[in-house]
Design a protein around this motif. Structure first.
Motif, mmCIF file in Angstrom:
data_model
loop_
_atom_site.group_PDB
_atom_site.id
_atom_site.type_symbol
_atom_site.label_atom_id
_atom_site.label_comp_id
_atom_site.label_asym_id
_atom_site.label_seq_id
_atom_site.Cartn_x
_atom_site.Cartn_y
_atom_site.Cartn_z
ATOM 1 N N SER B 60 0.813 -1.214 0.000
ATOM 2 C CA SER B 60 0.000 0.000 0.000
ATOM 3 C C SER B 60 0.850 1.268 0.000
ATOM 4 O O SER B 60 0.322 2.367 -0.119
ATOM 5 N N GLY B 61 2.167 1.145 0.157
ATOM 6 C CA GLY B 61 3.034 2.310 0.066
ATOM 7 C C GLY B 61 3.574 2.788 1.397
ATOM 8 O O GLY B 61 4.227 3.837 1.466
ATOM 9 N N LYS B 62 3.351 2.028 2.458
ATOM 10 C CA LYS B 62 3.736 2.466 3.801
ATOM 11 C C LYS B 62 5.246 2.678 3.926
ATOM 12 O O LYS B 62 5.703 3.705 4.422
ATOM 13 N N THR B 63 6.005 1.688 3.481
ATOM 14 C CA THR B 63 7.457 1.782 3.636
ATOM 15 C C THR B 63 8.032 2.894 2.768
ATOM 16 O O THR B 63 8.911 3.649 3.205
ATOM 17 N N GLN B 64 7.513 3.049 1.564
ATOM 18 C CA GLN B 64 7.979 4.128 0.687
ATOM 19 C C GLN B 64 7.754 5.484 1.347
ATOM 20 O O GLN B 64 8.602 6.369 1.282
ATOM 21 N N PHE B 110 13.368 -1.210 11.717
ATOM 22 C CA PHE B 110 12.789 -1.999 10.646
ATOM 23 C C PHE B 110 12.218 -3.303 11.181
ATOM 24 O O PHE B 110 12.448 -3.690 12.317
ATOM 25 N N GLN B 111 11.515 -4.006 10.288
ATOM 26 C CA GLN B 111 10.979 -5.325 10.645
ATOM 27 C C GLN B 111 12.112 -6.294 10.949
ATOM 28 O O GLN B 111 12.062 -7.043 11.905
ATOM 29 N N ASP B 112 13.140 -6.262 10.108
ATOM 30 C CA ASP B 112 14.250 -7.191 10.275
ATOM 31 C C ASP B 112 15.449 -6.444 10.839
ATOM 32 O O ASP B 112 16.051 -5.632 10.144
ATOM 33 N N PRO B 113 15.801 -6.715 12.105
ATOM 34 C CA PRO B 113 16.890 -5.961 12.725
ATOM 35 C C PRO B 113 18.215 -6.118 11.986
ATOM 36 O O PRO B 113 19.063 -5.240 12.047
ATOM 37 N N MET B 114 18.364 -7.229 11.245
ATOM 38 C CA MET B 114 19.642 -7.430 10.582
ATOM 39 C C MET B 114 19.862 -6.445 9.429
ATOM 40 O O MET B 114 20.965 -6.330 8.923
ATOM 41 N N GLU B 194 6.862 -1.888 10.646
ATOM 42 C CA GLU B 194 6.513 -3.243 11.095
ATOM 43 C C GLU B 194 7.502 -3.743 12.149
ATOM 44 O O GLU B 194 8.064 -4.835 12.022
ATOM 45 N N PRO B 195 7.721 -2.981 13.227
ATOM 46 C CA PRO B 195 8.816 -3.332 14.139
ATOM 47 C C PRO B 195 8.577 -4.618 14.915
ATOM 48 O O PRO B 195 9.518 -5.162 15.477
ATOM 49 N N THR B 196 7.360 -5.128 14.927
ATOM 50 C CA THR B 196 7.097 -6.321 15.740
ATOM 51 C C THR B 196 6.571 -7.498 14.928
ATOM 52 O O THR B 196 6.263 -8.548 15.471
ATOM 53 N N THR B 197 6.476 -7.322 13.621
ATOM 54 C CA THR B 197 5.845 -8.344 12.793
ATOM 55 C C THR B 197 6.579 -9.677 12.838
ATOM 56 O O THR B 197 5.973 -10.733 12.784
ATOM 57 N N ALA B 198 7.910 -9.624 12.953
ATOM 58 C CA ALA B 198 8.679 -10.870 12.913
ATOM 59 C C ALA B 198 8.889 -11.469 14.308
ATOM 60 O O ALA B 198 9.597 -12.450 14.450
ATOM 61 N N LEU B 199 8.287 -10.871 15.310
ATOM 62 C CA LEU B 199 8.572 -11.297 16.687
ATOM 63 C C LEU B 199 7.487 -12.227 17.232
ATOM 64 O O LEU B 199 6.349 -12.208 16.782
ATOM 65 N N VAL B 225 4.288 2.007 11.311
ATOM 66 C CA VAL B 225 3.640 1.482 10.126
ATOM 67 C C VAL B 225 3.407 -0.016 10.302
ATOM 68 O O VAL B 225 4.310 -0.729 10.718
ATOM 69 N N THR B 226 2.199 -0.490 10.033
ATOM 70 C CA THR B 226 1.933 -1.921 10.213
ATOM 71 C C THR B 226 0.702 -2.370 9.426
ATOM 72 O O THR B 226 -0.177 -1.560 9.112
#
Ligand SMILES: Nc1ncnc2c1ncn2[C@@H]1O[C@H](COP(=O)(O)OP(=O)(O)O)[C@@H](O)[C@H]1O
Ligand code: SF4
Ligand SMILES: [Mg+2]
Lengths: 326, 283
Positions: B60-64, B110-114, B194-199, B225-226
């Motif tokens: 939907s364009g959130k990250t952009q 970010f979603q992925d800390p790496m 999406e800071p918690t999506t992968a947790l 953003v999520t």
């Protein structure tokens, strides 16, 4: 005697040996620690736990993708370990799997038609090319996708569509058990129910049994008859899903329930502190005592020395010394 | 009116100017049939000490949108409109200025800390490098500050952690380290994708509690953003729903969840509620 169960795991253990420690030492990690379960035809069992709790190891052990250190997997009462290669190949058909990352599990260089034809080549070698394509088209329609998509490549699909393709590939072999390893975790919430509904529909239509792995309890409530909660490779609690959600007795299960999100700001903020959430520390817990003790707000002195056995408490099976206090 | 304002205001924060003000922001990428808008005329404002949740599905364009706020839109993307941070224009600002801004006044997780951590370097070095660059803080004082910050995001044994490499940590711990790194310079604005999506759910709950606490304690503004309305319900003060690059509905979080107006928002909310667990929280 009643008919044998469709699938049974007896006392399953998987120990990984890790090398490359600080001084070239190797250590052992019990990823799965004496876990037993049963699954009847058409039934759905949820395996729930945080990452690293051993869920995927259980799935892989059932499919014989990882070697058991101890225990047996029985399919219709037959021990899979003592079958010959040829016998095992025939049984493989009955056990199919879908994965968390739909894209990683689909070969990007293959068209959907080829991806779906592959299981047919193995399990129904008598079919010719045109027949395989026909079956693939029918299966694609069965998961709600258009047969015209057969000639596309995986990257041309959304995450939800790619997961439908993964489901189609598993179903085309006509399995009796579908092992689902976090099939909706990587999808947007708005897509998750659609995929869960598809699984429920296929289950009803084919009498499929599901071994459904999730770190997220929400998906479990939607789909599963019984739930088994894993922590550090051990069963903490198990029982009928509705009962587990209404009256969980293990502090770990309750921590998982307390952490579940609520799509309502007023109720979400009325929740209390979360004492049993994971502490962010490096130390590994000791091997004796309750595996959950380092995180447990209910702990007593005996919890760090005596490992609680799984026992029946009020219709659930719970591994906690204090299970009958509530 | 807005244009006139931006012409007459000096490029320093005026009292009436919100911390972040985005006006008519669009991002176009070249497509087969001409430019395609991935962000399309977005306007929003965010005050200090507030959490704005941007809800939208994948694509939907959130990250952009977040990348544009940091001046990080990839080369092929054409950014138009205005992004003012503390009164300073970000769109079209020179790279040297943007580099100072990032990490200094604005930080991102970010979603992925790496994506933010270097796998080759010890945690301690990664944190102290940020302090050396943005705050000219070195040696023992930098290490002390890094230790404090790790403790303040709920990491036990912070001094030990400085000596570890990212892969030695669990996913939840890495996420905390990334948040600590983002907070080192006490930014005014934290952008969280999406800071918690992968947790795990338990860690997710903790990280969300942490964001709320940081907002309260430091008066930081957070843009979160999520795709998960449950995340927004838990921490956001305000919410904007994004679809196809546009914000289609917005409001304070309680009001919008109680009475969503747009059919799309209603659909998203219905999907989230179907999956909700009836936990023992009074209605
Ligand atoms: N091939 C392997 N070698 C060594 N350790 C492994 C291997 N696979 C998994 N593990 C470890 O086993 C434990 C359980 O892992 P896994 O079954 O993947 O958990 P889950 O699926 O619940 O996240 C974890 O600590 C993980 O790091
Ligand atoms: S046995 Fe003790 S430490 Fe383990 S869950 Fe029960 S109360 Fe907590
Ligand atoms: Mg797994």
């Amino acid at each position: 005697m009643s008919a044998p169960l469709l699938l049974e795991g007896r006392d399953l253990s998987v120990v990984y040996r890790r090398s490359g420690g600080l001084f070239g030492t190797s250590s052992e990690l019990a990823a799965l620690d004496h876990v037993s379960f049963t699954l009847g035809a058409g039934e759905t069992l949820a395996i729930v736990g945080e990452s690293g709790s051993g869920k995927s190891t259980l799935a892989r052990a059932v499919l014989r993708l990882v070697a058991l250190t101890a225990g047996q997997v029985l399919l219709r009462g037959e021990d899979l370990a003592i079958l010959t290669e040829a016998e095992l190949r025939a049984r493989r058909r009955e056990l199919q799997m879908i994965f968390q990352d739909p894209f990683a599990s689909l070969d990007p260089r293959m068209r959907i038609a080829e991806i779906l034809a592959q299981p047919l080549r193995v399990f129904e070698p008598a079919l010719n090319r045109a027949q395989r394509r026909e079956r693939a088209a029918a299966q694609l329609a069965g998961v709600g996708l258009d047969a015209a998509m057969l000639d596309r490549y995986p990257h041309q699909f959304s995450g939800g569509q790619a997961q439908r393709i993964g489901i189609a590939r598993a179903l085309i072999a006509a399995p009796s058990v579908l092992v689902c390893d976090e099939p909706v975790s990587a999808l947007d919430v708005s897509i998750r129910t659609q995929v869960l509904e598809l699984l429920a529909e296929q289950r009803a239509k084919r009498g499929l049994a599901l071994l459904f792995i999730a770190h997220d309890l929400a998906a479990v409530r939607f789909l599963c008859d019984r739930t088994l909660v894993l922590y550090r490779g051990q069963i903490m609690e198990q029982g009928p899903t509705a009962q587990l959600f209404a009256a969980a007795r293990h502090p770990y299960t309750r921590a998982l329930l307390d952490a579940a999100l609520i799509a309502d700001p007023l109720r979400a903020r009325r929740r209390t502190a979360r004492p049993e959430a994971a502490p962010a520390r490096l130390a590994e817990p000791s091997r004796q005592g309750c595996p959950f003790v380092s995180r447990c707000a209910q702990q007593q002195p005996r919890c760090s020395v005596e490992r609680p056995a799984l026992r029946n408490v009020g219709g659930l099976q719970v591994a906690c010394h204090r299970a009958d206090e509530r | 009116m807005r244009c006139v304002m931006s012409l007459i205001l000096p490029p320093v924060a005026a009292m009436s100017e919100p911390l972040l003000r985005v006006d008519g922001l669009s991002i176009h990428y070249p497509g087969p049939g001409g430019p395609v808008a991935v962000v399309d005329g977005v306007s929003l404002a965010l005050e200090r000490g507030r959490i704005l949740g941007i809800a939208g599905e994948s694509g939907s364009g959130k990250t952009q949108l977040l990348l544009a706020l940091l001046g990080l839109v990839p080369g092929a993307g054409r950014v138009t409109g205005s992004v003012r941070l503390n009164g300073e224009q970000v769109v079209g600002a020179p790279d040297s200025r943007l580099q100072r801004l990032r990490g200094d006044r604005v930080a991102m997780v970010f979603q992925d800390p790496m994506t933010a951590l270097n796998p080759q370097l010890r945690i301690g070095l990664q944190l102290t490098e940020v302090l050396a660059w943005h705050r000219s803080l070195k040696g023992a004082r930098a290490r002390e500050r890094a230790t404090e910050m790790l403790a303040s995001v709920g990491l036990a044994e912070p001094a030990l952690l400085l000596e570890r490499y990212p892969h030695e940590l669990s996913g939840g711990m890495r996420q905390r380290v990334m948040i600590a790194m983002a907070l080192l310079c006490e930014p005014d604005l934290l952008l969280a994708d999406e800071p918690t999506t992968a947790l795990d759910v338990t860690v997710q709950a903790q990280v969300l509690d942490l964001l709320g606490e940081l907002r309260d304690r430091l008066g930081m503004a957070i843009l979160l953003v999520t795709h998960d309305l449950g995340v927004i319900a838990q921490v956001a003060d305000e919410v904007a729903v994004m679809q196809g690059g546009r914000i289609i509905e917005r409001g304070d979080v309680v009001g919008l969840f109680a009475a969503p107006q747009e059919p799309y928002t209603q659909r998203l909310l219905a999907a989230a509620r179907r999956l909700e667990i009836p936990v023992g929280v009074p209605a």
